[in-house]
Scaffold this motif. Structure first.
Motif, PDB file in Angstrom:
ATOM      1  N   ILE A 159       0.965  -1.464  -0.414  1.00 35.13           N
ATOM      2  CA  ILE A 159      -0.014   0.068   0.157  1.00 35.13           C
ATOM      3  C   ILE A 159       0.689   0.962   0.393  1.00 35.13           C
ATOM      4  CG2 ILE A 159      -1.356   1.556   0.961  1.00 35.13           C
ATOM      5  CD1 ILE A 159      -2.903  -1.223   2.142  1.00 35.13           C
ATOM      6  N   LEU A 166      -4.752   3.915  -5.823  1.00 37.26           N
ATOM      7  CA  LEU A 166      -4.351   2.234  -5.321  1.00 37.26           C
ATOM      8  C   LEU A 166      -4.373   1.294  -6.565  1.00 37.26           C
ATOM      9  CD1 LEU A 166      -5.762   3.026  -2.001  1.00 37.26           C
ATOM     10  CD2 LEU A 166      -3.136   2.427  -2.326  1.00 37.26           C
ATOM     11  N   LEU A 177      -7.862  -5.125  -1.224  1.00 39.87           N
ATOM     12  CA  LEU A 177      -7.682  -4.453   0.127  1.00 39.87           C
ATOM     13  C   LEU A 177      -9.144  -4.305   0.360  1.00 39.87           C
ATOM     14  CD1 LEU A 177      -6.032  -2.038   1.958  1.00 39.87           C
ATOM     15  CD2 LEU A 177      -6.657  -0.495   0.445  1.00 39.87           C
TER      16      LEU A 177
END
Length: 77
Positions: A8, A58, A66
């Motif tokens: 991340i 992301l 996620l």
């Protein structure tokens, strides 16, 4: 498949190179994280646009790899 905190962080730093990024695993399960992202590039942006920039970093992984991300963003003092 869950994401690792360092992945991340890497994705955010690649998209926002001047960012100071702190990631915490909230539940110890690799699915629930908190991210604190501070970047000079956020100057003049609304909080919504700051968050959008992080989510774009992301690459569509939210809701898939996620599961949950508690996000706070800021401009350095």
């Amino acid at each position: 498949m869950a994401m690792q905190a360092d992945e991340i962080e890497r994705l955010i730093r690649e998209a926002i190179p001047d960012a100071d990024v702190t990631i915490r695993d909230l539940a110890g399960d690799g699915d629930h994280y908190a991210a604190h992202v501070v970047s000079p590039s956020f100057a003049g942006m609304t909080r919504v646009k700051q968050h959008k920039a992080v989510y774009e970093a992301l690459g569509g992984r939210m809701g898939g790899e996620l599961h949950a991300l508690q996000l706070t963003t800021a401009v350095p003092n």
